[in-house]
Motif scaffolding. Sequence first.
Motif, PDB file in Angstrom:
ATOM      1  N   CYS A   2      18.469  -5.910 -80.469  1.00  0.00           N
ATOM      2  CA  CYS A   2      18.456  -6.825 -79.404  1.00  0.00           C
ATOM      3  C   CYS A   2      17.074  -7.089 -78.743  1.00  0.00           C
ATOM      4  CB  CYS A   2      18.973  -6.127 -78.161  1.00  0.00           C
ATOM      5  SG  CYS A   2      20.911  -5.814 -78.486  1.00  0.00           S
ATOM      6  N   THR A   3      16.939  -8.320 -78.460  1.00  0.00           N
ATOM      7  CA  THR A   3      15.646  -8.693 -77.973  1.00  0.00           C
ATOM      8  C   THR A   3      15.531  -8.636 -76.391  1.00  0.00           C
ATOM      9  OG1 THR A   3      15.367 -10.380 -79.825  1.00  0.00           O
ATOM     10  CG2 THR A   3      14.022 -10.566 -77.788  1.00  0.00           C
ATOM     11  N   HIS A   4      14.276  -8.188 -75.792  1.00  0.00           N
ATOM     12  CA  HIS A   4      14.670  -8.130 -74.596  1.00  0.00           C
ATOM     13  C   HIS A   4      13.223  -8.712 -73.850  1.00  0.00           C
ATOM     14  CE1 HIS A   4      17.281  -4.687 -74.643  1.00  0.00           C
ATOM     15  NE2 HIS A   4      16.571  -4.135 -75.883  1.00  0.00           N
ATOM     16  N   PHE A   5      13.251  -9.027 -72.452  1.00  0.00           N
ATOM     17  CA  PHE A   5      12.177  -9.664 -71.796  1.00  0.00           C
ATOM     18  C   PHE A   5      10.791  -9.016 -72.007  1.00  0.00           C
ATOM     19  CE2 PHE A   5      15.051 -12.282 -69.207  1.00  0.00           C
ATOM     20  CZ  PHE A   5      14.275 -13.035 -68.979  1.00  0.00           C
ATOM     21  N   GLN A   6       9.679  -9.611 -72.145  1.00  0.00           N
ATOM     22  CA  GLN A   6       8.442  -9.037 -72.401  1.00  0.00           C
ATOM     23  C   GLN A   6       8.017  -8.191 -71.102  1.00  0.00           C
ATOM     24  OE1 GLN A   6       5.746 -12.494 -74.285  1.00  0.00           O
ATOM     25  NE2 GLN A   6       7.389 -13.597 -73.121  1.00  0.00           N
ATOM     26  N   THR A   7       7.093  -7.317 -71.568  1.00  0.00           N
ATOM     27  CA  THR A   7       6.634  -6.524 -70.258  1.00  0.00           C
ATOM     28  C   THR A   7       5.204  -7.101 -70.073  1.00  0.00           C
ATOM     29  OG1 THR A   7       7.815  -4.589 -71.274  1.00  0.00           O
ATOM     30  CG2 THR A   7       6.060  -4.134 -69.622  1.00  0.00           C
TER      31      THR A   7
ATOM     32  N   GLN B 151      -7.440 -10.253 -69.657  1.00  0.00           N
ATOM     33  CA  GLN B 151      -7.624 -10.626 -70.940  1.00  0.00           C
ATOM     34  C   GLN B 151      -7.607 -11.967 -71.031  1.00  0.00           C
ATOM     35  OE1 GLN B 151      -5.019  -8.086 -72.785  1.00  0.00           O
ATOM     36  NE2 GLN B 151      -6.053  -6.333 -72.918  1.00  0.00           N
ATOM     37  N   ARG B 152      -6.930 -12.627 -70.031  1.00  0.00           N
ATOM     38  CA  ARG B 152      -6.803 -13.965 -69.907  1.00  0.00           C
ATOM     39  C   ARG B 152      -6.105 -14.665 -71.222  1.00  0.00           C
ATOM     40  NH1 ARG B 152      -9.888 -16.761 -66.148  1.00  0.00           N
ATOM     41  NH2 ARG B 152     -11.326 -15.434 -65.309  1.00  0.00           N
ATOM     42  N   MET B 153      -4.733 -13.638 -71.215  1.00  0.00           N
ATOM     43  CA  MET B 153      -4.032 -14.087 -72.484  1.00  0.00           C
ATOM     44  C   MET B 153      -3.218 -15.576 -72.493  1.00  0.00           C
ATOM     45  SD  MET B 153      -2.023 -10.428 -73.182  1.00  0.00           S
ATOM     46  CE  MET B 153      -1.462 -11.023 -74.656  1.00  0.00           C
TER      47      MET B 153
ATOM     48  N   GLY C 195       5.517 -10.082 -62.116  1.00  0.00           N
ATOM     49  CA  GLY C 195       5.719  -9.845 -63.728  1.00  0.00           C
ATOM     50  C   GLY C 195       7.101  -9.018 -63.953  1.00  0.00           C
ATOM     51  N   SER C 196       7.802  -8.869 -62.974  1.00  0.00           N
ATOM     52  CA  SER C 196       9.160  -8.081 -63.370  1.00  0.00           C
ATOM     53  C   SER C 196      10.101  -9.240 -63.640  1.00  0.00           C
ATOM     54  CB  SER C 196       9.698  -7.529 -61.957  1.00  0.00           C
ATOM     55  OG  SER C 196       9.790  -8.883 -60.940  1.00  0.00           O
ATOM     56  N   LYS C 197      11.027  -8.676 -64.655  1.00  0.00           N
ATOM     57  CA  LYS C 197      12.021  -9.330 -65.209  1.00  0.00           C
ATOM     58  C   LYS C 197      13.044  -9.947 -64.077  1.00  0.00           C
ATOM     59  CE  LYS C 197      16.386  -9.028 -67.736  1.00  0.00           C
ATOM     60  NZ  LYS C 197      17.467  -8.274 -68.396  1.00  0.00           N
ATOM     61  N   PRO C 198      13.329 -11.141 -64.247  1.00  0.00           N
ATOM     62  CA  PRO C 198      14.194 -11.741 -63.121  1.00  0.00           C
ATOM     63  C   PRO C 198      15.494 -11.179 -63.019  1.00  0.00           C
ATOM     64  CG  PRO C 198      13.130 -13.562 -64.493  1.00  0.00           C
ATOM     65  CD  PRO C 198      12.922 -12.292 -65.220  1.00  0.00           C
ATOM     66  N   SER C 199      15.992 -10.760 -62.082  1.00  0.00           N
ATOM     67  CA  SER C 199      17.210  -9.900 -62.074  1.00  0.00           C
ATOM     68  C   SER C 199      18.588 -10.509 -62.258  1.00  0.00           C
ATOM     69  CB  SER C 199      17.457  -8.915 -60.589  1.00  0.00           C
ATOM     70  OG  SER C 199      17.198  -9.778 -59.508  1.00  0.00           O
TER      71      SER C 199
ATOM     72  N   ILE D 271       5.052 -13.588 -69.154  1.00  0.00           N
ATOM     73  CA  ILE D 271       3.387 -13.622 -69.360  1.00  0.00           C
ATOM     74  C   ILE D 271       2.497 -14.709 -68.757  1.00  0.00           C
ATOM     75  CG2 ILE D 271       1.552 -13.073 -70.941  1.00  0.00           C
ATOM     76  CD1 ILE D 271       3.136 -10.874 -70.977  1.00  0.00           C
ATOM     77  N   GLY D 272       3.067 -15.768 -68.762  1.00  0.00           N
ATOM     78  CA  GLY D 272       2.430 -17.076 -68.469  1.00  0.00           C
ATOM     79  C   GLY D 272       2.819 -17.676 -67.110  1.00  0.00           C
ATOM     80  N   SER D 273       3.845 -16.679 -66.269  1.00  0.00           N
ATOM     81  CA  SER D 273       4.280 -17.237 -65.079  1.00  0.00           C
ATOM     82  C   SER D 273       4.080 -16.172 -63.769  1.00  0.00           C
ATOM     83  CB  SER D 273       5.890 -17.202 -65.171  1.00  0.00           C
ATOM     84  OG  SER D 273       6.474 -15.944 -65.392  1.00  0.00           O
ATOM     85  N   THR D 274       3.170 -15.202 -64.136  1.00  0.00           N
ATOM     86  CA  THR D 274       2.967 -14.010 -63.448  1.00  0.00           C
ATOM     87  C   THR D 274       1.538 -14.360 -62.711  1.00  0.00           C
ATOM     88  OG1 THR D 274       4.376 -12.689 -64.363  1.00  0.00           O
ATOM     89  CG2 THR D 274       2.814 -11.760 -63.050  1.00  0.00           C
ATOM     90  N   ALA D 275       1.410 -13.483 -61.693  1.00  0.00           N
ATOM     91  CA  ALA D 275       0.154 -13.495 -60.787  1.00  0.00           C
ATOM     92  C   ALA D 275      -0.322 -14.686 -60.035  1.00  0.00           C
ATOM     93  CB  ALA D 275      -1.131 -12.959 -61.555  1.00  0.00           C
ATOM     94  N   LEU D 276      -1.223 -15.578 -60.750  1.00  0.00           N
ATOM     95  CA  LEU D 276      -1.700 -16.466 -59.909  1.00  0.00           C
ATOM     96  C   LEU D 276      -0.674 -17.877 -60.168  1.00  0.00           C
ATOM     97  CD1 LEU D 276      -5.401 -16.249 -61.386  1.00  0.00           C
ATOM     98  CD2 LEU D 276      -4.298 -15.383 -59.128  1.00  0.00           C
ATOM     99  N   TYR D 277      -0.419 -18.455 -59.213  1.00  0.00           N
ATOM    100  CA  TYR D 277       0.656 -19.307 -58.927  1.00  0.00           C
ATOM    101  C   TYR D 277      -0.170 -20.670 -59.572  1.00  0.00           C
ATOM    102  CZ  TYR D 277       3.968 -23.234 -57.479  1.00  0.00           C
ATOM    103  OH  TYR D 277       4.795 -24.164 -57.477  1.00  0.00           O
ATOM    104  N   HIS D 278      -1.430 -20.975 -59.311  1.00  0.00           N
ATOM    105  CA  HIS D 278      -1.973 -22.231 -60.183  1.00  0.00           C
ATOM    106  C   HIS D 278      -1.893 -22.131 -61.784  1.00  0.00           C
ATOM    107  CE1 HIS D 278      -4.771 -25.641 -60.577  1.00  0.00           C
ATOM    108  NE2 HIS D 278      -5.522 -24.740 -61.431  1.00  0.00           N
ATOM    109  N   ASN D 279      -2.218 -21.055 -62.132  1.00  0.00           N
ATOM    110  CA  ASN D 279      -2.168 -20.697 -63.461  1.00  0.00           C
ATOM    111  C   ASN D 279      -0.690 -20.929 -63.998  1.00  0.00           C
ATOM    112  OD1 ASN D 279      -4.901 -20.344 -63.484  1.00  0.00           O
ATOM    113  ND2 ASN D 279      -4.790 -18.130 -63.751  1.00  0.00           N
TER     114      ASN D 279
END
Length: 399
Positions: free
Chosen positions: A31-36, A44-46, A94-98, A122-130
């Motif tokens: 099974c594939t799960h949401f990224q952590t 790291q500006r991933m 950065g939590s999984k959408p429940s 990974i790309g949707s967390t922390a800074l809204y502008h990013n």
Amino acid sequence: MANHWNRILLLGSLIFPLCYITVNGNITQNCTHFQTYSWRNILQRMDLKVQFMLLTRRNPSCAQPISDSNDIQNSNFNGSLPTKLIMHGYRVTGSKPSWVDTLAKELLGAMDVNVVIVDWIIGSTALYHNAVRNSIELGLKIAILIGNLMSHGSTEDSFHLIGISLGAHVAGFVGRMFKGKLGQITGLDPAGPEFSKASVHQRLDPGDAVFVEAIHSDSDKFGISRPVAHIDFYLNDGKDQPKCSQHLLSSGLLERGGLSADVLPKEVKVYLMTSSQPPFCVKHFLLEIFYEQLGFHEQRIKIKFQSHSNASYLHLTIPKKQSNESTIRRVIPYDASFGNVNDVTIQLSSSWRRKRYPIHIEKLRIRELPLNDSERPPRCIYNIVLYREIIFEQLSNCL
């Protein structure tokens, strides 16, 4: 000989978790799960990391990765079935959408479809502008995925994109890349910040799919208030939901039917109300106010609807004299425990800075919905002149 077979069994036990197997015609795998998400991602500006996870009735709780054509080929994806893509929005921590699992389960329970969950934690967390900036790249990746799925039998009109908040505008961006030919887009509380004043090319818009609907549930804070779809549903006036601290989601998403692209309306506002407890259904009555005399500026009134044991309140703005309007109509929700409305109290609540002018209401009428309910005839109050005092009136059957 025994050692030989032991080695074969050991090798098989090591290879088995890595291989695809077929059981009763169903393809299964790990099974594939949401990224952590980790706060190191900020330092790291991933780059944006996206994974697409497939759920079907063959694997309703064990998601399969479908990042490329090889993954799709070795999955339970069925190109002859409709495909629902679920896109979450901005994530603060950065939590999984429940809500994703619940929505996917409801969709699979309602119909035989492919459900694709878009994980861009990974790309949707922390800074809204990013996150807004990353949403453009996300849209490109989703468009590539849709192209791959079409090469495996899907058609443009079989896709239904479901996006919440920022994900709703991502759905619009994807739809534009397919020139509005995708079947349907549902925007769940489309994001407001950086989109409220955006052009139709920068946000969700009726031209992004054959049928576009939006459900507004937080338009006074983080959601957009303007209409962005063919039909915009405003739950409880589109603002704060009763006893709900998070976005309100509807698992009963509308399905397209009987609708033609050349007759679809644009930016139609539909208002509906809910209660604070499941199943959230309420009854409604239609309030109609027919007025004659108005003042020289807008004035506000407060109306109290009283039953035997409960009361409900409504604030209304009465237009100024120059207005061409002569009627106000509002749908008022109530639960089963409210009972029948017996009397109405009306109070002029305009600011003390402005002069109050008399308001002459020719008729106030209350009708139960649906309007053809013969057991609940309409009730009225006639000839109300409202100035400074509070008016208390009892309802009676309309003439």
